[in-house]
Design an enzyme around this catalytic site. Structure first.
Site, PDB file in Angstrom:
ATOM      1  N   HIS A  80      27.049   6.329 -13.896  1.00  0.00           N
ATOM      2  CA  HIS A  80      28.239   5.947 -14.842  1.00  0.00           C
ATOM      3  C   HIS A  80      29.143   5.080 -14.237  1.00  0.00           C
ATOM      4  CE1 HIS A  80      26.781  10.116 -16.572  1.00  0.00           C
ATOM      5  NE2 HIS A  80      27.430   9.493 -17.652  1.00  0.00           N
ATOM      6  N   GLY A  81      29.141   4.836 -12.815  1.00  0.00           N
ATOM      7  CA  GLY A  81      30.074   3.856 -12.234  1.00  0.00           C
ATOM      8  C   GLY A  81      30.354   3.959 -10.942  1.00  0.00           C
TER       9      GLY A  81
END
Lengths: 312, 480
Positions: free
Chosen positions: B325-326
């Site tokens: 996701h990041g």
């Protein structure tokens, strides 16, 4: 596939018509709601104000005491001042006023360091219920309304304000225009450290000159007025002298009076102000008294035919 | 270009008409048009990064051809697929993770300065989605689950297909690529259903997610000033917001694809009606969880190995999911939280207790099911606080204030809760509960009255228009 396209198209058109009709009815309802800004536009667009003296302004002279002007000048006055409107927006209000009301005899035009800036952002929500009106749409055609706001039903209305549009307002009190009064001194607004600059945008200046010229051609007397402002605001501004010289020169060039109240005594006393830019009720009363007297004085031109430029 | 914009509302019918009426005579031409429309769609965000998509597509396509040519040489096959996987992950790493690793390393070793080392590049929208899609192709070809395609246009269309390009579902080549290799015929029923799914997706995005976002953003930005009850409410609203946002996007993507005769995989399956965390993960972001399951978890041994390895595999898959996701420790923290919740289930063999739909054949769930769903939801909400917070420290402070039961007296800010939020969330949950066995919420095929159906659609359109912001908001998952 044709069936799918036709069905989709028919559904879309039907829903659009239904929602557009609902939007129209809702907009009409908003116009008579308790929303102060909607009330102003409804009142003005309904016509019948027919003032002799018209105050054109931003927020600084919006709440000028029109009853004092009426009694001193023996006339009917009305303010079309709007909060946050530089001249490029004031002209819309004036044009729409003229479309629904008779021409005034005098225009009391507020000027200050913000007047001739070309402002892009403004509270466009106040126009939303009136976008069905072709005249309003036409007048505001260059304003930054998005395509969605112009053509999608209900898109422009905010959900959290939706119910307030349905609340019916009290009957209009035509004069003076209603609105919030600045009463509590707010020292944090425009602090002394903030230095303002008087700017002129060519586009606004051209519009302003056209407006003055047209008014003069129509036999309307225009008076430029710089309303009182807390002294440190002008002292801190970067080019106050330049601004005053500009307005004086402009007034001379167009043969109109310029009444400068920026040096009035009350400018040194914050008890007359709600904040650095706006007079409170007490200040407005003192200012309007002086303004009315000054206007009465300048309405009789000097012997040489020149309009005086008064400083208070 | 974003789905909830007028621009897309104009773009979509134009592409639809050209696709079915102008380019339909030739499959190649139709695919070429899909690539053109997809690149136009993506280019409206930033044209420069089209080069990246094209490069990823070209390398993955070429790797498939090279694997096929060297099939008799397993070492060469391994080397080619490894090279392509490394290349794709390197691109992803540079754009998404490089700065994170450098700054994290610098924090651990204060003597090292990051001056001149950080790239400060903007993250290309959807890079994780199309990179994973391209990776799935290379892996499947290597495993001989899929014949490599020689049709470069079909392959480019597969990687860049605009409805799912920037936020999924992450399609497998085995599902999507064959659809670009055969002639598509227009299916009125599927297209009509697609329109309904688009409408439902827009409702979830605009009326649910975006209305929740206003409160969530405000509370998470200055949580130290709000009472505990408001923090708890904002945490719940964020969980609903991210669901409305992402599942709304997926619904629009799937519905749009149906208009073009393409069937995408389901990405969400009413996850809030899950009775434990394992069921939740079978119903949430399905395309990502199954991707990690098939390409990471099972190759590592899955759950059919020693206890220690099961624990290791569970942590790997959840930490990777979080990290996907990041580049932020919060996502890793979120992954770890979910791994900790999942682990007891898998170690006791209870992770597949609930493979059916809750309260099947019944109108309402029983009290036990309500309790199970409620507990699962609470654990999910707690996880999403970590996910939403800007740093782990901030997440800790958020929890601390929320659990200290801070009252109004110690707070300086209070939110103005609007009825529309309750209405839109209530409507979404009600519709999804009633239609929990169906493909999407707005499948009203059982409703006999056509007029009533039209009224429901009109009402949803009305709500969407009223809730829509003059500045349409991005979808949360674009940043991933």
């Amino acid at each position: 596939m044709k069936k799918f396209i036709i069905k989709t198209f028919v559904f879309a058109v039907a829903v659009y018509i239904l929602l557009a009709a609902m939007d129209y009815l809702y907009s009409k309802r908003c116009q008579v709601s308790s929303n102060i800004k909607y009330q102003f536009w409804s009142e003005m667009l309904a016509g019948g104000i027919d003032a002799d003296a018209l105050v054109v302004s931003n927020s600084r002279m919006r709440l000028v005491k029109t009853d004092i002007l009426d009694s001193t000048l023996q006339t009917r006055s009305y303010s079309i001042g709007r909060d946050g409107f530089a001249f490029n927006r004031q002209i819309h209000v004036y044009n729409l006023y003229l479309k629904h009301n008779s021409k005034p005899k005098i225009i009391i035009q507020n000027v200050d360091m913000y007047t001739l800036q070309y402002e892009v952002g403004f509270d466009k929500r106040q126009f939303f219920p009136f976008l069905w009106d072709p005249e309003v749409r036409s007048e505001l055609r260059e304003e930054p309304f998005t395509m969605e706001e112009r053509f999608l039903p209900f898109y422009r209305y905010e959900m959290n304000l939706f119910r307030s549009g349905l609340r019916k307002g009290k009957k209009h009190n035509t004069r003076p225009p209603k609105g919030p009064l600045w009463e509590d001194w707010d020292p944090l607004e425009y602090p002394r450290t903030q230095r303002h600059r008087f700017n002129i945008t060519e586009r606004s200046l051209i519009t302003f000159i056209d407006y003055i010229t047209k008014a003069q051609e129509d036999g309307i007397k225009v008076i430029l007025v710089h309303a009182p402002i807390v002294d440190y605001m002008l002292e801190n501004a970067l080019n106050t002298d330049g601004m005053m010289r500009f307005y004086e020169g402009f007034a001379q060039e167009h043969g109109i009076p310029f009444l400068d109240f920026s040096k009035m005594d009350i400018c040194h006393d914050t008890t007359y102000f709600a904040n650095a830019l706006h007079l409170n009720d007490r200040g407005l009363k003192v200012f309007t008294d002086t303004l009315a007297e000054s206007i009465r004085e300048v309405l009789s031109p000097q012997e040489d035919g020149e309009w005086p430029c008064l400083t208070h | 270009m974003i789905f909830n914009s007028l621009e897309f509302a104009i773009f979509l019918p134009i592409v639809f008409v050209i696709y079915w009426f102008v380019t339909n005579r030739s499959l190649k031409l139709q695919n070429l048009f899909i690539v053109f429309a997809s690149y136009l769609f993506y280019g409206r965000w930033d044209w420069r990064f089209l080069v990246l998509i094209a490069f990823t597509s070209l390398c993955s396509w070429a790797s498939g051809i090279l694997i096929e040519r060297n099939r008799s040489n397993p070492k060469a096959v391994n080397a080619i697929s490894a090279a392509n996987i490394t290349l794709n992950l390197a691109i992803l790493g540079v754009f998404k993770y490089y700065d994170f690793f450098i700054s994290s390393f610098a924090k651990m070793c204060p003597a090292i300065s990051t001056d001149g080392l950080l790239l400060n590049v903007i993250l290309p929208v959807g890079i994780s989605f199309y990179t994973f899609q391209a990776l799935s192709y290379t892996i499947d070809v290597k495993r001989e689950k899929l014949e490599p395609t020689h049709d470069i246009i079909a392959f480019f269309a597969y990687v860049s297909f605009f409805p799912q390009l920037v936020a999924g579902p992450i399609e497998r080549a085995t599902n999507l690529l064959p659809q670009f290799q055969k002639k598509r015929t227009f299916d009125t029923a599927a297209a009509t259903d697609g329109m309904k799914q688009i409408l439902w997706g827009l409702f979830k995005k605009v009326a649910v997610a975006d209305t929740c976002a206003k409160i969530v953003n405000e509370v998470f930005t200055s949580h130290q000033e709000y009472p505990s009850a408001t923090l708890a409410l904002a945490a719940i609203l964020f969980t609903i917001q991210i669901y409305g946002d992402f599942s709304g996007y997926s619904d629009i993507a799937i519905g749009t694809s149906k208009l073009f005769g393409i069937k995408l995989m389901r990405n969400f399956n009413v996850p809030f009606f899950s009775r434990d965390i394992a069921e939740f993960w079978r119903r949430w972001h399905i395309s990502l969880t199954t991707w990690f399951r098939d390409y990471v978890y099972i190759p590592l041994g899955g759950s059919r190995c020693s206890r220690a390895k099961v624990i290791r595999n569970t942590f790997i898959i959840f930490l990777l999911s979080g990290f996907w996701h990041g580049a932020n420790w919060t996502f890793i923290g979120w992954g770890a939280w979910n791994a900790l919740l999942f682990l007891p289930l898998i170690l006791t063999g209870k992770n597949r207790r609930f493979t059916d739909t809750v309260a099947e054949g019944k109108l309402l769930p029983n009290p036990r099911e309500i309790l199970q769903m409620g507990l699962t939801f609470v654990t999910v909400v707690l996880g999403f606080v970590i996910f939403r917070a800007p740093t782990l420290t901030q997440a800790g402070k958020y929890f601390s204030r929320m659990f200290r039961l801070v009252g109004d007296a110690e707070s300086t800010k209070f939110i103005e809760f609007q009825g529309i939020i309750v209405l839109s969330i209530g409507l979404m949950l009600l519709v999804e509960w009633v239609d929990r066995k169906k493909e999407h919420g707005l499948d009203l095929s059982e409703l006999r009255s056509g007029f009533l159906r039209m009224c429901i659609y009109a009402f949803l359109i009305f709500t969407i228009l009223l809730c829509a912001d003059s500045d349409p908001s991005q979808f949360i998952y674009f940043q991933f």
